[in-house]
Design a protein around this motif. Structure first.
Motif, short mmCIF file in Angstrom:
data_model
loop_
_atom_site.label_atom_id
_atom_site.label_comp_id
_atom_site.label_asym_id
_atom_site.label_seq_id
_atom_site.Cartn_x
_atom_site.Cartn_y
_atom_site.Cartn_z
N PRO A 152 -33.27 26.39 50.73
CA PRO A 152 -32.46 27.44 50.09
C PRO A 152 -31.61 28.13 51.16
N THR A 153 -30.40 28.52 50.81
CA THR A 153 -29.47 29.00 51.85
C THR A 153 -29.98 30.27 52.52
N CYS A 154 -30.71 31.12 51.79
CA CYS A 154 -31.22 32.35 52.43
C CYS A 154 -32.24 31.99 53.51
N VAL A 155 -33.06 30.99 53.24
CA VAL A 155 -34.08 30.57 54.21
C VAL A 155 -33.41 29.93 55.42
N HIS A 156 -32.44 29.07 55.13
CA HIS A 156 -31.73 28.35 56.20
C HIS A 156 -31.07 29.33 57.17
N HIS A 157 -30.48 30.40 56.64
CA HIS A 157 -29.63 31.25 57.48
C HIS A 157 -30.30 32.53 57.97
N CYS A 158 -31.45 32.90 57.43
CA CYS A 158 -32.11 34.17 57.76
C CYS A 158 -32.13 34.39 59.28
N GLN A 159 -31.48 35.46 59.72
CA GLN A 159 -31.34 35.67 61.16
C GLN A 159 -32.67 35.99 61.85
N ALA A 160 -33.52 36.71 61.13
CA ALA A 160 -34.81 37.06 61.74
C ALA A 160 -35.82 35.93 61.56
N ARG A 161 -35.43 34.89 60.86
CA ARG A 161 -36.29 33.74 60.58
C ARG A 161 -37.65 34.19 60.03
N VAL A 162 -37.56 35.01 58.98
CA VAL A 162 -38.80 35.51 58.36
C VAL A 162 -39.03 34.87 56.99
N MET A 163 -38.14 33.96 56.59
CA MET A 163 -38.29 33.36 55.26
C MET A 163 -38.68 31.89 55.39
N GLN A 164 -39.58 31.48 54.51
CA GLN A 164 -39.96 30.07 54.47
C GLN A 164 -39.96 29.60 53.02
N PHE A 165 -39.62 28.33 52.87
CA PHE A 165 -39.64 27.72 51.55
C PHE A 165 -40.58 26.52 51.62
N THR A 218 -33.26 37.77 39.12
CA THR A 218 -33.36 36.75 38.06
C THR A 218 -32.27 35.68 38.21
N LEU A 219 -31.28 35.92 39.04
CA LEU A 219 -30.26 34.89 39.28
C LEU A 219 -30.72 33.85 40.30
N CYS A 220 -31.82 34.13 40.99
CA CYS A 220 -32.30 33.19 42.02
C CYS A 220 -32.84 31.93 41.35
N ASP A 221 -32.30 30.79 41.73
CA ASP A 221 -32.84 29.51 41.23
C ASP A 221 -33.48 28.72 42.37
N LEU A 222 -33.80 29.43 43.45
CA LEU A 222 -34.36 28.79 44.66
C LEU A 222 -33.44 27.69 45.17
N CYS A 223 -32.15 27.83 44.90
CA CYS A 223 -31.16 26.83 45.34
C CYS A 223 -31.62 25.42 44.93
N GLU A 224 -31.93 25.29 43.67
CA GLU A 224 -32.53 24.05 43.18
C GLU A 224 -31.71 22.82 43.59
N GLU A 225 -30.38 22.93 43.47
CA GLU A 225 -29.53 21.78 43.82
C GLU A 225 -29.66 21.42 45.29
N ARG A 226 -29.63 22.42 46.12
CA ARG A 226 -29.77 22.18 47.56
C ARG A 226 -31.12 21.52 47.86
N VAL A 227 -32.14 22.08 47.22
CA VAL A 227 -33.49 21.59 47.49
C VAL A 227 -33.61 20.11 47.09
N GLU A 228 -33.00 19.77 45.97
CA GLU A 228 -33.05 18.37 45.53
C GLU A 228 -32.38 17.44 46.54
N GLU A 229 -31.34 17.93 47.19
CA GLU A 229 -30.66 17.11 48.20
C GLU A 229 -31.44 17.04 49.51
N GLY A 230 -32.40 17.93 49.65
CA GLY A 230 -33.15 17.96 50.90
C GLY A 230 -32.69 19.04 51.84
N ARG A 231 -32.14 20.12 51.26
CA ARG A 231 -31.76 21.28 52.08
C ARG A 231 -32.67 22.45 51.71
#
Lengths: 113, 798
Positions: A78-91, A63-76
């Motif tokens: 979410p940090t979990c998606v950006h850094h996922c080592q197995a590259r299994v996450m997409q936003f 419930t603490l996940c905000d999908l990195c709203e601030e990052r997303v607004e800047e055009g980044r």
């Protein structure tokens, strides 16, 4: 488009349980000890009747996940998606994410917000 | 509308401004470190404080991804316990009393001691040591050679030099170079590289690459290839996540992979599954190999390895069926007395299947542009031949001369040299980025005694480690990766490491090289700044790097051209002829170098010296096979224990065992247990897991507790959970390489107040250690049958 139009896809078939999403989130949101914005859950390892193994990790946004709203607004991403080592996450938007499902078994799309 | 990243935020420039923050696009290595150098974006504020780190999506090495350790970098960089100033010892060793001094005074103390020891005993009485392969790979050798004038650079008493060096040495000897798996990491376009294909099978042995990321190979590249359809064959005593995904998981007895290798070769040859053309054209000694594996039926190997024969057959058939397959081998290959012959066997298996220099197979890896920034850096320039001849352990382990970029003095021989003063006394050790009593050295209590014999000890590190408190007369603060200008030259690409911030008086390894060497050897050692040192390193690149260091910083990375089938194109040998860089020009299944050294020229299996088979009586008393040294995501060896977030994920040292084992010994998840054998004991926390064979324990290494007392007897609790109270020194393979870190015997019992009265720290520092006979090499171990004529002109192979 608002953040509500976006989801988080996770192809848990290849999640290795490396904790990258958990710690990236903790650092991005400066979460204290014991708090998490995403948690990697685990099933197994256990041997199945045919002698193969079940050993699955499943990241779960809390419930603490905000999908990195601030990052997303800047055009980044979410940090979990950006850094996922197995590259299994997409936003992306649900439409875009859903297109991939037929060719990506063992995948979930989370509606977080 | 699909989500699009804002390209202004992720540029290909090397530096840009983003609001109040400066973004520098560079690479990380160490400290704190690992074996890779991922692309990072370092965000600094107007006062040059590091405020944020992200993975660089434009660096295709890691494609923007990062592991826990880089993501927690701010906790490391800004940690309150970091070393800030040079300090000299103010009390007795181990009392943790210090006096802050200036760098100038520190250099005065170094100069005074070095000059005294050089004069009284000779430069060879000074040893320089570092930890595992990382960003002081060339700094510590250079200080040792150019600064002290000593040939004795080595790795923190690592027994049998058994971390990649055995694989590197045998690879250099039998095929001229080191082969690594082709994950398209040699080209910036990666998996889109023309001609690249994913391997059909990856055979993984002695390695969990997802956690270990060994030797310039990012483990998660395997996952990328799995997504493309690559299948796995995994030999591991524990079910890892990768093993769970494998077509075949071979759960063997630790220390017996050598027998597995011979049996797999047996199957591949017997069933005629090998690549006839490659064997004929590019290998030497196939008939001898065939003969030597004849007896190695899978049934025979099953008795030794505990792996069912049908699984061995299946693994061999699948591996041989791949077009290509590739081999991903790890440190567990090295960490056996039979590490060298085992590695030779894996090379042979891979060669006869024709996987070498093929797309998706195994490729010869060299440092980009011939910039060999590692252990031999400066050796020939600063150490004259008569001094090179004094390098410790060459008589015992002549194969050390063939380790190419991984050549060092021999760690066990240095230990014995300290203990016996033969062939000459050792008086000073310079430890830089190594913490040997926490890990790396086997038989830690023995090494503790040895280091205490030193006249003078310097420790250079980022934190005050147990090694610093126990021995240092002088402690020097080292900079972390973001605080230094440096180069990653190990494999490809060449990457710039760019300084963006600084920390009190901490100096980079490069700055320390310059400070020490220009003080001790001002005439011969020319660089006067870190940048001059780096420019010189670029100039020394054998293959003419097309950049200066200053240019590289702005390029961020540089990828040399790299065709496939280099052996066919005459790109491997100094004479320009086709072939591999060996005496025969072929991959030597029967090794002429080993023959010349008087070592067995063919692969063979060596049973661990302590095991259910070789010491059945001992096995009755110590009925569990102990393996150690596996990695975790949170820590790199003994690093990261002071970071609260890492300890939140991984608070205590864990010993993994099957639930049946736990039940049998009356312990359960979360209990502290003593792990004990004839050499000593330590305590760790039980983790029950069905991934283990009930006969095997898997204990962690590298633990110390920065939150505990620094002073003796505690030394941050370094001995209390130290699995190296149970391991050996001076028990190594015939070549001097390979030591049994991965295969000991032990017993366990639950910790109680009564049996925990005397903790190992007290036992070691106050009570003279554990009581047992320490094994020494005997004179018979010296190689005196080397055929120098056969080795003519082959002293080093780069």
């Amino acid at each position: 488009m608002s953040i509500k139009d976006y989801g988080l896809l996770i192809n848990y078939d290849f999640c290795t349980g490396c904790h990258t999403c958990e710690i990236a989130c903790k650092k991005e949101h400066d979460l204290p000890e014991g708090q998490w914005g995403i948690r990697v859950l685990q099933d197994g390892p256990r041997e199945k009747e045919d002698g193969t193994w079940e050993y699955t990790y499943m990241p779960l946004p809390t419930t603490l996940c905000d999908l990195c709203e601030e990052r997303v607004e800047e055009g980044r991403l979410p940090t979990c998606v950006h850094h996922c080592q197995a590259r299994v996450m997409q936003f992306d938007t649900y439409d875009e994410l859903a297109k991939q499902l037929p060719n990506m078994p063992r995948t979930v799309i989370y509606a977080v917000k | 509308m699909a989500f699009k990243e804002n390209p202004d935020l992720y540029r290909k420039d090397w530096r840009w401004q983003e609001g109040d923050l400066t973004v520098t696009r560079t690479c990380h290595w160490s400290a704190p470190g690992c074996h890779d150098s991922c692309g990072v974006l370092l965000y600094t504020d107007k006062d040059d404080n590091l405020v944020k780190i992200e993975g660089d999506p434009n660096q295709t090495y890691n494609n923007g991804t990062l592991c826990m350790r880089c993501l927690n970098m701010l906790e490391a960089v800004n940690h309150p316990e970091r070393l800030k100033y040079p300090m000299k010892r103010a009390g007795e060793r181990g009392e943790d009393k210090w006096e802050r001094i200036s760098w100038e005074e520190a250099l005065d103390i170094i100069e005074e001691n070095v000059r005294r020891i050089q004069k009284e005993y000779g430069p060879e009485s000074i040893v320089g040591m570092m930890g595992t392969g990382r960003n002081c790979n060339w700094a510590v050798p250079l200080i040792t050679y150019a600064g002290f004038g000593s040939p004795n650079f080595a790795l923190g008493f690592l027994s049998g030099d058994s971390c990649m060096l055995p694989r590197a040495a045998i690879s250099a000897a039998v095929m001229g170079d080191l082969p690594i798996i082709d994950a398209a990491q040699f080209w910036p376009e990666r998996y889109d590289h023309e001609g690249w294909k994913r391997p059909d099978y990856i055979f993984m042995v002695g390695n969990n690459p997802l956690k270990s990321n060994g030797d310039g190979f990012l483990g998660h590249w395997i996952v990328e290839m799995m997504k493309m359809g690559t299948k796995l064959i995994v030999s591991d005593p524990q079910l890892t996540w990768l093993a769970a995904k494998a077509e075949v998981w071979l759960q063997g007895r630790p220390g017996t992979d050598g027998a597995l290798a011979l049996a797999m070769i047996h199957v591949i040859i017997e069933e005629d599954l090998y690549d006839h053309e490659f064997v004929e054209k590019w290998t030497y000694g196939f008939d001898q190999l065939t003969e030597c594996v004849k007896e190695w039926t899978p049934e025979k190997a099953e008795e030794i390895t505990w792996i069912p024969a049908d699984k061995i057959r299946k693994a061999a058939r699948l591996f041989a069926s791949g077009d290509p397959s590739s081999l991903q081998w790890g440190v567990a290959v090295d960490m056996n007395v039979g590490g060298i012959p085992q590695a030779h066997a894996w090379i042979a298996m891979n060669a006869i299947c024709g996987n070498i220099e093929k797309p998706g197979g195994n490729l010869i890896a060299r440092d980009a542009y011939g910039m060999v920034l590692s252990y031999p850096y400066g050796y020939d320039k600063y150490i004259p031949p008569e001094m090179q001849a004094k390098r410790i352990g060459l008589d015992f382990s002549p194969l050390h001369r063939f380790a190419a970029g991984a050549a060092t003095a021999h760690g066990d021989s240095i230990l014995q040299c300290i203990e016996t003063d033969k062939p000459y006394p050792i008086k000073m050790i310079w430890f830089q980025s190594t913490n040997p009593i926490a890990n790396m050295a086997g038989e830690a209590p023995r090494v503790y005694d040895a280091i205490n014999k030193m006249d003078f000890v310097v420790v250079v590190d980022v934190f005050k480690t147990p090694t610093a408190v126990a021995f240092a007369d002088l402690v020097l603060p080292a900079a972390m990766s973001c605080e230094r200008n440096s180069i990653r030259g190990w494999w490809t690409p060449t990457r710039a490491i760019t300084k963006v911030t600084s920390y009190y008086e901490a100096k980079s390894d490069e700055d320390i090289v310059v400070a020490v060497c220009s003080r001790l050897n001002p005439e011969n050692f020319k660089p006067r700044t870190d940048i001059e040192l780096l420019e010189e390193a670029v100039e020394n690149g054998i293959d003419n790097p097309p950049f200066t260091y200053a240019e590289l910083t702005k390029m961020v990375d540089s990828w040399p051209e790299r065709p496939y089938a280099m052996h066919e194109k005459g790109l491997l040998r100094s004479d320009g002829e086709p072939g591999f860089n060996t005496p025969t020009g072929k991959i030597e299944l029967y090794s002429l170098v080993l023959e010349a050294l008087g070592d067995p020229a063919l692969p063979y299996y060596e049973e661990p010296r302590e095991s259910p088979i070789s010491t059945p009586d001992l096995y009755e008393e110590y009925p569990l096979v102990l393996t150690t040294g596996h990695r975790s995501y949170e820590f790199f060896h003994s690093e990261h224990r002071q970071q609260p977030t890492m300890r939140e994920f991984h608070p205590w040292p864990l010993v993994e065992m099957h639930p049946d084992t736990a039940k049998k010994y009356g312990v359960k998840d979360g209990d502290w247990v003593w792990i004990e054998n004839t050499r000593g004991r330590c305590r760790q926390v039980v983790h029950e897991t069905p991934t283990m064979d009930p006969r095997v324990l898997n204990a962690e290494h590298g633990w110390w507790f920065p939150e505990q007392d620094a002073a003796e007897p505690s030394l941050f609790g370094v001995f209390d959970s130290n699995i190296n109270n149970l391991t050996n020194q001076c028990v190594t393979g015939a070549t001097g390489y390979g030591a049994p870190y991965k295969s000991q015997l032990c017993k366990i019992y639950k910790c109680t107040e009564e049996n925990s009265e005397v903790m190992p720290g007290k036992q070691v520092t106050e009570l003279g250690g554990f009581k047992y006979d320490r094994i020494q090499y005997t004179d018979d171990a010296v190689h005196d049958n080397t055929n120098e004529e056969m080795l003519e002109g082959r002293k080093y192979v780069y």
